[in-house]
Every structure is written in structure tokens, then in C-alpha cells.
Write a protein that holds these residues in place. Sequence first.
Motif: not given
Length: 198
Positions: A74-84, A120-130
Motif C-alpha cells: 500500500l505504501y511506496a518505498m517498501s513501507g511496512l503496514l501491517l493490518f490485523y 486516527q481519521t477513519e479510512g486513513s490506513a485502509i480505505p473505507s475501513l475503520e
Amino acid sequence: MATYAESVRQLQPVIPPIFSALKAGLKAANEHHTTNGLVRSDDPWHYAHTARRIAIDQLREAGLQAETEEGRPLYAMSGLLLFYRSMAVRILRPSEDARTGGVTIPLPGRSKKRQAFWAQTEGSAIPSLETDNLLLLWRDDAGRLVDPMTLVRPTGGGHRRNSLRVDWVGKLSEGMATLRAADLDELEPDHQYRKLGD
């Protein structure tokens, strides 16, 4: 809004793959630099990028790395974003505080997307997900992952240090993966920040 103890409890099953991914990344970065006669201090960004790039593959295999519909990070330059479990965790390697030897919590800077994540804005990490958005800060000592890492729940910030807002800061160690539920309930953050009006 997740407390520190609740966050660690939620993340407990994925602590081993997080540590494993970062260790594999550091190992690969060390081998790459040794094989090619590279000096890490000449280009520390290349070293960190190599470590992140390998860590992404490990997290992808575990189904934890957030990706686009095309299957790219999801992020450029090998940005690590874990979703769990409705938690979004940005795994960052911050600069070290020269005075304390600890880590400096990074600012989101001028990026609107990063500011929204910190706030902590809604959808800021994963679009359309809180999601509950956390920062996991890692560092290494001569190519070895430092344990514990630092887990942070940001609540806002911009490009100035005095704009940073944080709910709490606490440790995330590899050993927490084996703690009993009762022990997890007893965890306290290293720092709990007061909110306006408290």
C-alpha cells in the motif's frame, strides 16, 4: 480507542511473524552489504530499505502486509503496514535520540495521509475501513534487531515537534507472544499521556 494492554493482546498472535520478518530483513541487508563490500554508514537509507524490502515479503507470506488491489504494498518505498484484527500498524525505523539512546517518535510531517493516520481519521490506513492506528518503532544494534520495540498510539501531529499528540507509548517484546491472558491484562504502558480536560 484501544488501550496499551488491549493492543498488545490483539497483536499477540502476530508478534512472532513481525519479529521474524524484521530479523530476516536485517540478515539480508547485512549479507548484501558484506557481499558487495558496502559500508552501511555511506548510505544508511539503502541498508534500511533492503531490510524493509525483505520484511515485506515475509509479512506478505503471512498475509499481514496491507496491499493494493493489484497486490503491491500500500505504501511506496517498501513501507511496512501491517493490518490485523482492525488494527493498522505502521512499522517504522525512527531516528535515535542521541541524549537518551532511545527512539524519537516520528512526526507525520506535511503529508496529509500521514497526518490522517496519526490523527486516527477513519479510512486513513485502509480505505473505507475503520482501524485503530498504531506505530511500531524498531531499531537495530550493528544489524541485530533490538528487543523490545516501541509501540505507540498517536493521536495527531504535523511537521513541528510540538504538534505531536500521543495517547500512550509502551514496549512490544518478542517474549510477549507467550504471555498468559492474565499477564497481558496487567501490562501498563511506559507513558500514558493526559488528554485535555482530564
